[in-house]
Structures are given as C-alpha cells and as structure tokens.
Scaffold this motif. Structure first.
Motif, PDB file in Angstrom:
ATOM      1  N   PHE A  10       0.836  -1.201   0.000  1.00  0.00           N
ATOM      2  CA  PHE A  10       0.000   0.000   0.000  1.00  0.00           C
ATOM      3  C   PHE A  10       0.871   1.251   0.000  1.00  0.00           C
ATOM      4  O   PHE A  10       1.005   1.926   1.006  1.00  0.00           O
ATOM      5  N   THR A  23       4.283  -2.578  -6.813  1.00  0.00           N
ATOM      6  CA  THR A  23       2.886  -2.636  -6.386  1.00  0.00           C
ATOM      7  C   THR A  23       2.062  -3.504  -7.327  1.00  0.00           C
ATOM      8  O   THR A  23       1.248  -4.334  -6.885  1.00  0.00           O
ATOM      9  N   ASN A  50       0.218  -6.817  -6.009  1.00  0.00           N
ATOM     10  CA  ASN A  50      -1.235  -6.722  -5.889  1.00  0.00           C
ATOM     11  C   ASN A  50      -1.998  -7.270  -7.090  1.00  0.00           C
ATOM     12  O   ASN A  50      -3.204  -7.513  -6.983  1.00  0.00           O
ATOM     13  N   SER A 106     -10.445  -3.892  -2.310  1.00  0.00           N
ATOM     14  CA  SER A 106     -10.364  -2.673  -1.504  1.00  0.00           C
ATOM     15  C   SER A 106     -11.428  -1.702  -1.975  1.00  0.00           C
ATOM     16  O   SER A 106     -11.858  -1.747  -3.145  1.00  0.00           O
ATOM     17  N   ASN A 139      -3.114   7.584  -4.522  1.00  0.00           N
ATOM     18  CA  ASN A 139      -3.336   6.146  -4.679  1.00  0.00           C
ATOM     19  C   ASN A 139      -3.091   5.667  -6.107  1.00  0.00           C
ATOM     20  O   ASN A 139      -3.655   4.661  -6.529  1.00  0.00           O
ATOM     21  N   TYR A 168      -1.638   2.086  -5.998  1.00  0.00           N
ATOM     22  CA  TYR A 168      -2.524   1.154  -5.303  1.00  0.00           C
ATOM     23  C   TYR A 168      -3.833   0.970  -6.066  1.00  0.00           C
ATOM     24  O   TYR A 168      -4.279  -0.158  -6.298  1.00  0.00           O
ATOM     25  N   SER A 201      -3.527  -1.060  -9.228  1.00  0.00           N
ATOM     26  CA  SER A 201      -3.410  -2.500  -8.966  1.00  0.00           C
ATOM     27  C   SER A 201      -4.738  -3.093  -8.518  1.00  0.00           C
ATOM     28  O   SER A 201      -5.099  -4.204  -8.928  1.00  0.00           O
ATOM     29  N   LYS A 202      -5.487  -2.360  -7.705  1.00  0.00           N
ATOM     30  CA  LYS A 202      -6.745  -2.898  -7.184  1.00  0.00           C
ATOM     31  C   LYS A 202      -7.867  -2.848  -8.218  1.00  0.00           C
ATOM     32  O   LYS A 202      -8.720  -3.736  -8.247  1.00  0.00           O
TER      33      LYS A 202
END
Length: 236
Positions: free
Chosen positions: A90, A106, A110, A138, A148, A151, A154-155
């Motif tokens: 994260f 990342t 992820n 998430s 972000n 992050y 990736s999410k």
C-alpha cells in the motif's frame, strides 16, 4: 464445518491474511500459509496448531511462487479447495513523485502475484468441478483517492481480473468472490500513521481484520450452488 477443505492464504503472517487463516482453521480448514517471513509464519502456524503448513514465499518473485506451488502440491496433490489472494502492498505518493520501481512492485504484489496463483490452481479446481477463489480487494478498486495512483491501479486491475474469472468459471462449479473492505486496521498502515496524518481515518474508525475474515468464512460456507460475486465492507 469445513473439515477436509484446504486453503492457500497469501499474506498470512499478519493483518487480514492472518485473521483469515485463524478463522478458516477454526472452521476445520487446513491452511497453507504464504508470506515472506518464515519466522512470522511459524508463529501463526503454531497458533493454529496441527495441520497448518507454513510456506515462505515472496509473491513478487515468480520463481518463489513456483516453488511455493510445488510445496503445496507435495502436500495436496489435487491442489487447494480454496485460494485467498490477500497479499499486497500500500504505497502512498503522487503520480509524478512515486518511484517507477515502487509502482512496478505494487503491480507485482497486488495484481501479478494473484494471477500467478490463479494460473497455478484454477485448472485443478475446474477439473474437479469445485473450489473457491477469494480476492481481497479494496474500497480503492472503485473509489479514487489522491496519492493512490499505484494502489488503485493495482486494485482496479485485481477487480477486473476477478470479474473476468467469475465469467470464465460460470457453470464450472468453481466459485469466485471479491471481498472489498474499506480501511482496515492492519500493520499496512504503520508507515502512514493515520492517527497523526491528515486525510486518513483514525484506526479506531477502521474495520478489524476479523471483520474481513468473517466475510470470507461466510462466502465459502454458502451452499455450493450459491456464488457470492462481491461483498463490499464498510464501517457502520
């Protein structure tokens, strides 16, 4: 409740992964615990007791993942009944300032690592006509927050991977569930210190790892003809 079931859980040495491992083991699951730290995994395995298998592995290392898969298959030739893709990082940083190597790391942790475990174990699940893949997502896989870039990229990707997987597995007997919690009080927040950093919720206002673990248990214990496509968790 789940006796005879095995589960591979990545990021199992702390936070959500540890809570999932403990919760599933209490329901009768044999957990295969994956994390970089062998010492931390041994602590969790000792807490769980007989049946837990610690498999040290850096999920960003393709060769390490291959070795972990071989280790698991040595114990369970047919592969796991449940795969919980949880491990992740994260990083926080504006797009123009984040190190490209950190951005790549990342995505490796992820997004690419979950794919590698899917690629290894889903064929066996499909052949058996049963199994369950849990992706820990998430709130940031749909909502955008400043800082972000890595992050969220990736999410969002992990959510897309889940949705494609769900479509490809439809009718196969293999289930796929995305569980997407809001901020959860785990060690992943330690470098950020949210209680003293503006713009972040205090730890007291976050979900607990056990809340997410309970959602995993609920999803995997639905009747076999029921697929929980997605669960989004937030603090009441």
């Amino acid at each position: 409740m789940l006796h005879g079931v095995s589960a591979v859980i990545t990021g199992a040495s702390r936070g959500i992964g540890r809570a999932v491992a403990v919760t599933l083991a209490a329901a009768g699951v044999q957990p295969f615990l994956i994390s970089r730290s062998a010492a931390d995994l041994d602590v969790v395995a000792a807490e769980i007791g007989a049946g837990a298998v610690a498999v040290p592995c850096d999920v960003t290392d393709a060769a390490a993942v291959e070795r972990a898969v071989e280790c698991i298959r040595a114990h369970r030739r047919e592969g796991p009944s449940v795969l919980v893709n949880n491990a992740g990082v994260f990083p926080i940083g504006a797009i123009e300032s984040i190190d490209p190597a950190r951005f790549e790391q990342t995505l490796q942790a992820n997004l690419l690592a979950p794919f590698r475990f899917l690629h290894a174990f889903v064929p066996h699940m499909r052949a058996a006509g049963r199994g369950h893949v849990i992706t820990i997502g998430s709130v940031a896989d749909r909502s955008i927050y400043s800082g972000n870039g890595a992050y969220s990229a990736s999410k969002f990707g992990a959510r897309a991977l889940h949705e494609v997987l769900r479509e490809e597995l439809r009718g196969s007997g293999v289930r796929a569930t995305l569980i997407a919690p809001s901020a959860t009080d785990t060690p992943i927040w330690d470098p950020i210190d949210p209680d003293n950093t503006p713009g972040f919720p205090p730890r007291s206002a976050m979900l607990r790892p056990e809340d997410v673990a309970d959602a995993v248990l609920w999803a995997v214990t639905r009747p076999v003809h029921v697929n929980v496509d997605e669960l989004r968790l937030s603090r009441a």
